[in-house]
Scaffold this motif. Structure first.
Motif, PDB file in Angstrom:
ATOM      1  N   PRO A 164       0.830  -1.210   0.000  1.00 42.05           N
ATOM      2  CA  PRO A 164       0.000   0.000   0.000  1.00 42.05           C
ATOM      3  C   PRO A 164       0.862   1.256   0.000  1.00 42.05           C
ATOM      4  CG  PRO A 164      -0.753  -1.545   1.679  1.00 42.05           C
ATOM      5  CD  PRO A 164       0.504  -2.095   1.129  1.00 42.05           C
ATOM      6  N   GLY A 165       0.452   2.251  -0.750  1.00 43.62           N
ATOM      7  CA  GLY A 165       1.170   3.519  -0.775  1.00 43.62           C
ATOM      8  C   GLY A 165       2.424   3.490  -1.618  1.00 43.62           C
ATOM      9  N   ARG A 166       2.696   2.366  -2.267  1.00 46.92           N
ATOM     10  CA  ARG A 166       3.898   2.241  -3.082  1.00 46.92           C
ATOM     11  C   ARG A 166       3.550   2.078  -4.555  1.00 46.92           C
ATOM     12  NH1 ARG A 166       8.623   2.399   0.337  1.00 46.92           N
ATOM     13  NH2 ARG A 166       7.609   3.912   1.660  1.00 46.92           N
ATOM     14  N   THR A 167       4.504   2.396  -5.422  1.00 49.68           N
ATOM     15  CA  THR A 167       4.279   2.271  -6.852  1.00 49.68           C
ATOM     16  C   THR A 167       5.267   1.286  -7.447  1.00 49.68           C
ATOM     17  OG1 THR A 167       3.544   4.550  -6.985  1.00 49.68           O
ATOM     18  CG2 THR A 167       4.235   3.528  -9.036  1.00 49.68           C
ATOM     19  N   LEU A 168       4.741   0.360  -8.232  1.00 43.08           N
ATOM     20  CA  LEU A 168       5.617  -0.536  -8.968  1.00 43.08           C
ATOM     21  C   LEU A 168       5.545  -0.159 -10.446  1.00 43.08           C
ATOM     22  CD1 LEU A 168       6.723  -3.960  -8.500  1.00 43.08           C
ATOM     23  CD2 LEU A 168       5.454  -3.720 -10.612  1.00 43.08           C
TER      24      LEU A 168
END
Lengths: 312, 571
Positions: free
Chosen positions: B321-325
């Motif tokens: 959550p809250g991260r971008t891949l």
């Protein structure tokens, strides 16, 4: 937050004109389309006001005037008996007023033409949208069905059907149903082809990704986007339907006498073409003009509804 | 001064182009190019740079006399001293394809699909050399194909366009463009539709044409990296005007016009250490993944005795959550397919795709529909992802209608909130998509995607259809929204520089497989996979000196990877 992102994006973009009003304006600038629209309107008005129109000269399509015929049944006087009271002359053998027959015939033709088109469009659109959108087995089977209907000798089948028509069913309604039930494969193919293209647009995928059920996507996204095509195809379908009704009546299996019908009058007039050519000309012209008007109007409508601006 | 003028191949002076409105013939014509001047010298590459609507393509088309009938051209266009504005049809025809060759943007659609490439190249040759014999034309076609770096000219000449790759087609188009030894080439976005590794090869080819044949090239592009790679001189255009005219090194070193500076600032740069858009707060380690894929395999087609095409194989990664891949790859690598699998738009053959702990492949129809309200999807082309017949307000409200039981009034309040969140105003509510700019449309699409507070946002090339300055603002917006709402984001892109700005982790895909996965800094600075290294080296950066060094590095890597083919873009 950076400064660029907090400012509201109020970039001005010129509003392109679309929608019904712009289409109407474009349509009216196309002279041929405007003229055919007026023609169609005149025919509809004439059909709607038939009792009143024929009332001017005190005529109706059922009264016999044997006094206007000579011994062999040919109308007396110039051009099949054209006069101030009988504007298109009278019918040979019976002496019925030809103007009344043509005007009341317009009622039959337009009503059957429009009603049969409506039946065809409803079936065609439902089949076209569902087959195009759902695809798979359903599409394969339904599309083969459409192919079969396309290859069907429809006219022969219609003639055969009329002989077994139940007597409790009013004839015009029966004709509307059978013409309508055989007329939809064309529109369903056109709609299906459009839906196949639309299905690949990402707003359809977007709606599905939001969890929309298929019927919502079809009704809310697909149908409005094929509506322009449907309107145009319907307009072009009407004259075809009028023609089929005329053909059936011409062959003597259409609307039953004494209900006036252009097709039946044309069929009768063939036998009198040597002695009373105008008997053929008046209903023939009416059929020709309304067919042409609908076709030209449909063409103009297609150009007007095309957002890329059509020809020229 | 006179000496310089005689060496000019193409001189454009005070060029203005205006279009009359077809729907309102009495209205004053709309000016799209206004007083443009430039000179293109022998053996030079002049880049016309600008964003969409800047008039760069119209300028180029006016040189070829290829504008629609309602265009009015004023000023002067001189090719080798001959005036082209107002010239008769025969002169213009002799120029087109004779003295000036043209390379179009879309190699896929620039060829006639029912003819072989050989036939189409032969046609170009015969048009300008009608006396050549058939055998000579054939020999010349093959020679041309060979000269543009095509390894098997005979096979290519016999092929139809659909049998070839974008790079091969673009090379063939260049062969056609140089078939009559033109003095100048007009290249209209020649590499925009191509992958970066293919782009690098095409740019090399254009460079060699300039060096070996002394061909002057008028390059139209929006990509500052391409400009830095290829151009000698640059003309920056905005809304029909020339903003700046400068030699390439000087322009990149010290841009004078404010607009040029803005443009250069908006270009995302590879290799810059500061990732300004990423949130960097540490996450609690035990936090479970918002979305996860395990050994997924996705196939297309199959059945009826035909083998299925494998689009994705053994893909495994997780997004917290809250991260971008960032999911990176070239066209056909399967990155978009994998993105779609996360939205349940394509079926997964084996393996698992989990969102919020529920497997999409095994979820029932009802579960799937509920799950979809936890997923937002932003598509590549905002023009196509919004229904043209729906207003902005209706479009944003659609997920609310489908996935919540809000009353119309609550929906409206939420729509206004969302408009505000994506920095659009209430006045946009009743507009239709065609009344918005590309950037505004993409904001609407983003508002729609986050309407139900998704736990996962899938962004499939959300900025690749947008201009750079607009792209920068949309990326800012995405980063802000993520910080505010804390969703996990799967960012699918072909552009490493964009991914670097936004992603915490990067997965590099090639031919359906993930070839590298890791934290963004590590993958982009010290890649393990040779493919990632090639991809990194091929992406042009907006700095001529740096780009020259990168180019040498790329050539080394390309030769290493594929010493036999040489052109690096075989199908």
């Amino acid at each position: 937050m950076s400064t660029t992102a907090t400012t509201i994006d109020l970039e001005a973009v010129p509003a392109r004109k679309t929608g019904a009003r712009a289409a109407l304006r474009k349509l009216l600038r196309d002279r041929a389309a405007a003229a055919s629209a007026v023609t169609i309107l005149l025919f509809v008005l004439a059909a709607a006001c038939a009792p009143w129109l024929t009332g001017i000269t005190g005529q109706d399509p059922y009264a016999y005037h044997v006094d206007l015929l000579d011994g062999s049944g040919v109308p007396l006087g110039f051009g099949g008996g054209v006069s101030a009271t009988h504007w298109f002359g009278v019918e040979p053998l019976t002496g019925r007023d030809l103007f009344s027959i043509v005007v009341y015939g317009a009622r039959t033709s337009l009503l059957i033409g429009v009603a049969a088109t409506a039946v065809s469009v409803v079936i065609g659109v439902v089949v076209g949208i569902t087959t195009g959108f759902v695809g798979g087995w359903y599409d394969r089977i339904a599309s083969r069905g459409v192919d079969v209907l396309f290859g069907f000798p429809v006219l022969v089948f219609l003639i055969a059907l009329t002989t077994i028509a139940p007597s409790w069913l009013p004839r015009p309604l029966f004709i509307v149903l059978i013409i309508g039930l055989f007329g939809w494969p064309g529109i369903s193919r056109i709609v299906r082809a459009q839906v196949l293209v639309l299905r690949e647009r990402s707003f359809v995928a977007a709606s599905t990704a939001m969890g929309a059920p298929a019927r919502h996507v079809m009704a809310a996204h697909v149908l409005p986007n094929v509506s322009a095509t449907i309107i145009v195809v319907s307009t072009i379908l009407v004259p075809g339907m009028i023609g089929v009704e005329a053909a059936l009546s011409f062959l003597g299996v259409g609307v039953v006498p004494p209900t006036p019908s252009w097709g039946r009058t044309l069929g009768d007039a063939i036998g009198w073409v040597q002695t009373d050519p105008l008997y053929l000309v008046f209903p023939g012209l009416a059929l020709f003009i309304i067919t042409l008007a609908f076709n030209v109007f449909g063409d103009g409508l297609r150009d007007a509804l095309d957002p890329r601006g059509g020809r020229r | 001064m006179t000496e310089i003028e005689t060496r000019d191949v193409l001189a454009v002076n005070a060029l203005s182009v205006a279009f009359a409105d077809r729907d309102a013939p009495t209205a004053p014509p709309r000016t799209v190019v206004d007083g443009v001047d430039f000179h293109l010298g022998h053996g030079r590459v002049l880049a016309l740079v600008g964003e969409s609507g800047s008039g760069k393509s119209v300028t180029a088309m006016s040189v070829l006399g290829l504008l629609p009938a309602n265009a009015r051209v004023e000023g002067s266009i001189r090719l080798e001293g001959r005036e082209l504005v107002g010239a008769d049809a025969a002169t213009v025809r002799a120029v087109r394809g004779g003295r000036i060759g043209t390379i179009f943007q879309e190699p896929m659609s620039a060829f006639n699909p029912v003819l072989t490439l050989g036939a189409q190249i032969a046609e170009a040759i015969v048009t300008h050399h009608p006396r050549l014999r058939r055998r000579e034309v054939r020999a010349r076609s093959l020679e041309l194909l060979e000269s543009v770096g095509i390894a098997e000219p005979l096979r290519i000449a016999r092929s139809h366009p659909h049998e070839l790759s974008g790079g091969q087609l673009q090379r063939s188009m260049i062969a056609m463009a140089i078939s009559s030894d033109p003095i100048a080439l007009i290249a209209d976005e020649p590499t925009t539709a191509l992958d970066v590794t293919v782009q690098a090869g095409i740019l090399d080819l254009i460079r060699s044409l300039r060096d070996d044949r002394g061909t002057a090239v008028l390059l139209i592009t929006h990509d500052m990296g391409v400009v830095a790679d290829l151009a000698d001189d640059v003309v920056v255009m905005r809304s029909g005007h020339v903003e700046e005219r400068e030699s390439s090194p000087a322009l990149f070193a010290a841009p004078q016009a404010g607009y040029t500076r803005e443009l250069l600032r908006a270009v995302p740069r590879l290799g810059e250490t500061a990732a300004r858009l990423r949130s960097s707060e540490p996450l609690p380690a035990e936090l479970s993944a918002a979305a996860e894929v395990r050994a997924a395999r996705i196939e297309y087609g199959g059945g009826w005795g035909r083998p299925a095409v494998v689009a994705v194989e053994s893909a495994t990664f997780a997004i917290r959550p809250g991260r971008t891949l960032g999911l990176v790859g070239e066209s056909g690598s399967g990155k978009s397919t994998l993105g779609r699998a996360f939205a349940g738009l394509v079926p997964v053959r084996s393996g698992e795709v989990l969102v919020g702990g529920i497997d999409l492949a095994r979820a029932s129809r009802r579960e799937l529909r509920e799950l979809r309200s936890a997923i937002g999807y932003v598509f590549q082309d905002p023009a196509s992802s919004l229904d043209p017949r729906w207003t902005v307000g209706d479009a944003i409200a659609e997920p609310l209608r489908l996935g919540s039981d809000k009353t119309p009034r609550e929906r409206r309040a939420r729509v206004l909130e969302l408009l505000d969140a994506v920095r659009l105003s209430e006045s946009h509510l009743e507009r239709f998509p065609h009344e918005l700019s590309g950037g505004q449309r993409q904001r609407v699409a983003i508002a729609r995607a986050i309407a139900l507070h998704p736990s996962l946002l899938i962004a499939d090339e959300p900025t690749s259809a947008l201009d750079v300055s607009v792209q920068a603002r949309v990326l800012d917006l995405l980063a802000d929204l993520q910080r505010e709402f804390g969703f996990a984001c799967l960012f699918v892109s072909h552009d490493l520089a964009v991914v670097q700005e936004l992603a915490h982790e990067v997965a590099v895909m090639r031919a359906g497989r993930i070839v590298e996965l890791g934290p963004t800094e590590r993958v982009l600075s010290a890649p393990d996979s040779p493919y990632t290294r090639r991809l990194l080296a091929a992406a042009p950066v907006a700095d001529p000196a740096q780009q020259a060094a990168r180019r040498r590095a790329w050539r080394g890597l390309a030769a290493e990877a594929d010493p036999a083919a040489g052109d690096g873009d075989a199908a």
